[in-house]
Design a protein around this motif. Structure first.
Motif, PDB file in Angstrom:
ATOM      1  N   LEU A  67       0.858  -1.175   0.000  1.00  0.00           N
ATOM      2  CA  LEU A  67       0.000   0.000   0.000  1.00  0.00           C
ATOM      3  C   LEU A  67       0.903   1.236   0.000  1.00  0.00           C
ATOM      4  CD1 LEU A  67      -2.879  -0.846   2.500  1.00  0.00           C
ATOM      5  CD2 LEU A  67      -2.723  -1.337   0.069  1.00  0.00           C
ATOM      6  N   GLY A  68       0.543   2.233  -0.771  1.00  0.00           N
ATOM      7  CA  GLY A  68       1.337   3.445  -0.878  1.00  0.00           C
ATOM      8  C   GLY A  68       2.351   3.405  -2.002  1.00  0.00           C
ATOM      9  N   ASP A  69       2.561   2.242  -2.592  1.00  0.00           N
ATOM     10  CA  ASP A  69       3.484   2.106  -3.715  1.00  0.00           C
ATOM     11  C   ASP A  69       2.738   2.460  -5.001  1.00  0.00           C
ATOM     12  OD1 ASP A  69       5.821   1.540  -5.048  1.00  0.00           O
ATOM     13  OD2 ASP A  69       5.863  -0.592  -4.546  1.00  0.00           O
ATOM     14  N   ASN A  70       3.448   2.564  -6.111  1.00  0.00           N
ATOM     15  CA  ASN A  70       2.782   2.867  -7.376  1.00  0.00           C
ATOM     16  C   ASN A  70       2.915   1.720  -8.378  1.00  0.00           C
ATOM     17  OD1 ASN A  70       5.466   3.171  -7.983  1.00  0.00           O
ATOM     18  ND2 ASN A  70       5.209   5.045  -9.149  1.00  0.00           N
ATOM     19  N   SER A  71       3.095   0.495  -7.870  1.00  0.00           N
ATOM     20  CA  SER A  71       3.162  -0.661  -8.762  1.00  0.00           C
ATOM     21  C   SER A  71       2.605  -1.897  -8.068  1.00  0.00           C
ATOM     22  CB  SER A  71       4.599  -0.920  -9.222  1.00  0.00           C
ATOM     23  OG  SER A  71       5.392  -1.344  -8.134  1.00  0.00           O
ATOM     24  N   ILE A  72       2.229  -2.869  -8.905  1.00  0.00           N
ATOM     25  CA  ILE A  72       1.727  -4.158  -8.438  1.00  0.00           C
ATOM     26  C   ILE A  72       2.478  -5.232  -9.215  1.00  0.00           C
ATOM     27  CG2 ILE A  72      -0.266  -5.714  -8.382  1.00  0.00           C
ATOM     28  CD1 ILE A  72      -2.061  -3.250  -8.180  1.00  0.00           C
ATOM     29  N   ARG A  73       2.948  -6.248  -8.521  1.00  0.00           N
ATOM     30  CA  ARG A  73       3.600  -7.377  -9.180  1.00  0.00           C
ATOM     31  C   ARG A  73       2.529  -8.419  -9.496  1.00  0.00           C
ATOM     32  NH1 ARG A  73       8.320  -8.680  -6.172  1.00  0.00           N
ATOM     33  NH2 ARG A  73       9.195  -7.072  -7.452  1.00  0.00           N
ATOM     34  N   VAL A  74       2.509  -8.875 -10.752  1.00  0.00           N
ATOM     35  CA  VAL A  74       1.544  -9.871 -11.196  1.00  0.00           C
ATOM     36  C   VAL A  74       2.325 -11.072 -11.719  1.00  0.00           C
ATOM     37  CG1 VAL A  74      -0.326 -10.382 -12.815  1.00  0.00           C
ATOM     38  CG2 VAL A  74      -0.138  -8.093 -11.814  1.00  0.00           C
ATOM     39  N   ALA A  75       2.094 -12.235 -11.117  1.00  0.00           N
ATOM     40  CA  ALA A  75       2.705 -13.484 -11.576  1.00  0.00           C
ATOM     41  C   ALA A  75       1.583 -14.359 -12.121  1.00  0.00           C
ATOM     42  CB  ALA A  75       3.423 -14.190 -10.427  1.00  0.00           C
ATOM     43  N   ILE A  76       1.832 -14.966 -13.264  1.00  0.00           N
ATOM     44  CA  ILE A  76       0.794 -15.767 -13.902  1.00  0.00           C
ATOM     45  C   ILE A  76       1.412 -17.006 -14.543  1.00  0.00           C
ATOM     46  CG2 ILE A  76       0.880 -14.525 -16.093  1.00  0.00           C
ATOM     47  CD1 ILE A  76      -2.331 -14.743 -15.827  1.00  0.00           C
ATOM     48  N   HIS A  77       0.673 -18.103 -14.489  1.00  0.00           N
ATOM     49  CA  HIS A  77       1.135 -19.328 -15.120  1.00  0.00           C
ATOM     50  C   HIS A  77       1.080 -19.147 -16.632  1.00  0.00           C
ATOM     51  CE1 HIS A  77       1.350 -23.540 -16.354  1.00  0.00           C
ATOM     52  NE2 HIS A  77       2.006 -23.700 -15.217  1.00  0.00           N
ATOM     53  N   ARG A  78       2.108 -19.596 -17.321  1.00  0.00           N
ATOM     54  CA  ARG A  78       2.213 -19.325 -18.767  1.00  0.00           C
ATOM     55  C   ARG A  78       1.053 -19.880 -19.580  1.00  0.00           C
ATOM     56  NH1 ARG A  78       7.266 -22.636 -18.724  1.00  0.00           N
ATOM     57  NH2 ARG A  78       6.518 -24.767 -18.615  1.00  0.00           N
ATOM     58  N   GLU A  79       0.347 -20.899 -19.090  1.00  0.00           N
ATOM     59  CA  GLU A  79      -0.783 -21.458 -19.827  1.00  0.00           C
ATOM     60  C   GLU A  79      -2.072 -20.666 -19.627  1.00  0.00           C
ATOM     61  OE1 GLU A  79      -1.075 -25.597 -18.821  1.00  0.00           O
ATOM     62  OE2 GLU A  79       0.956 -26.015 -19.502  1.00  0.00           O
ATOM     63  N   HIS A  80      -2.040 -19.635 -18.787  1.00  0.00           N
ATOM     64  CA  HIS A  80      -3.253 -18.870 -18.475  1.00  0.00           C
ATOM     65  C   HIS A  80      -3.028 -17.368 -18.618  1.00  0.00           C
ATOM     66  CE1 HIS A  80      -5.285 -22.458 -17.019  1.00  0.00           C
ATOM     67  NE2 HIS A  80      -4.107 -22.810 -16.554  1.00  0.00           N
ATOM     68  N   GLU A  81      -2.138 -16.985 -19.525  1.00  0.00           N
ATOM     69  CA  GLU A  81      -1.810 -15.571 -19.696  1.00  0.00           C
ATOM     70  C   GLU A  81      -3.007 -14.720 -20.106  1.00  0.00           C
ATOM     71  OE1 GLU A  81       1.715 -14.801 -21.939  1.00  0.00           O
ATOM     72  OE2 GLU A  81       2.766 -16.467 -21.013  1.00  0.00           O
ATOM     73  N   ASP A  82      -4.013 -15.346 -20.724  1.00  0.00           N
ATOM     74  CA  ASP A  82      -5.199 -14.587 -21.138  1.00  0.00           C
ATOM     75  C   ASP A  82      -5.970 -14.028 -19.943  1.00  0.00           C
ATOM     76  OD1 ASP A  82      -5.785 -17.318 -20.556  1.00  0.00           O
ATOM     77  OD2 ASP A  82      -7.738 -17.126 -21.537  1.00  0.00           O
ATOM     78  N   GLU A  83      -5.740 -14.582 -18.758  1.00  0.00           N
ATOM     79  CA  GLU A  83      -6.427 -14.096 -17.557  1.00  0.00           C
ATOM     80  C   GLU A  83      -5.916 -12.722 -17.115  1.00  0.00           C
ATOM     81  OE1 GLU A  83      -7.319 -16.960 -14.472  1.00  0.00           O
ATOM     82  OE2 GLU A  83      -7.099 -18.595 -15.916  1.00  0.00           O
ATOM     83  N   THR A  84      -4.800 -12.268 -17.682  1.00  0.00           N
ATOM     84  CA  THR A  84      -4.330 -10.920 -17.352  1.00  0.00           C
ATOM     85  C   THR A  84      -5.285  -9.856 -17.881  1.00  0.00           C
ATOM     86  OG1 THR A  84      -2.917 -10.759 -19.311  1.00  0.00           O
ATOM     87  CG2 THR A  84      -1.884 -11.569 -17.269  1.00  0.00           C
ATOM     88  N   LYS A  85      -6.101 -10.213 -18.876  1.00  0.00           N
ATOM     89  CA  LYS A  85      -7.070  -9.253 -19.411  1.00  0.00           C
ATOM     90  C   LYS A  85      -8.027  -8.776 -18.319  1.00  0.00           C
ATOM     91  CE  LYS A  85      -6.973 -11.202 -24.037  1.00  0.00           C
ATOM     92  NZ  LYS A  85      -7.702 -12.026 -25.011  1.00  0.00           N
ATOM     93  N   LEU A  86      -8.510  -9.702 -17.491  1.00  0.00           N
ATOM     94  CA  LEU A  86      -9.420  -9.328 -16.401  1.00  0.00           C
ATOM     95  C   LEU A  86      -8.690  -8.480 -15.366  1.00  0.00           C
ATOM     96  CD1 LEU A  86     -12.100  -9.417 -14.879  1.00  0.00           C
ATOM     97  CD2 LEU A  86     -11.383 -11.628 -13.925  1.00  0.00           C
TER      98      LEU A  86
END
Length: 98
Positions: A67-86
């Motif tokens: 909280l208070g930072d200006n970034s978010i780290r997102v880790a995703i399994h390579r077979e489900h990269e389309d879920e980054t759209k949501l």
């Protein structure tokens, strides 16, 4: 809130079939933003720490940050990269309250 850039995360995880990115935002991560992302998965919010921390986990991805930072780290399994759209849609559609 808008995502202004996405860069590869310095945190290695590719060997496990995951990849991580750092989402730079045009504003600060607030408790309200984190709560708006809660539908993405199970939430751990440690807001009693000196530097409040959150993590949202699902089967195929994880978001975490401070909280208070200006970034978010997102880790995703390579077979489900389309879920980054949501994920991107929820972040970009969040309106800060002035």
């Amino acid at each position: 809130m808008r995502i202004i850039s996405i860069t590869p995360s310095p945190e290695p995880c590719a060997e496990a079939g995951w990849h991580a990115s750092q989402y730079q935002l045009d504003g600060m991560v607030t408790r309200e933003l984190v709560m708006s992302l809660r539908p993405l998965g199970s939430l751990l919010l440690m807001d009693s720490l000196r530097q409040p921390f959150f993590k949202i986990e699902s089967h195929h991805y994880m978001l975490k940050g401070l909280l208070g930072d200006n970034s978010i780290r997102v880790a995703i399994h390579r077979e489900h990269e389309d879920e980054t759209k949501l994920i991107k849609k929820l972040i970009n559609s969040y309106e800060t309250i002035s």
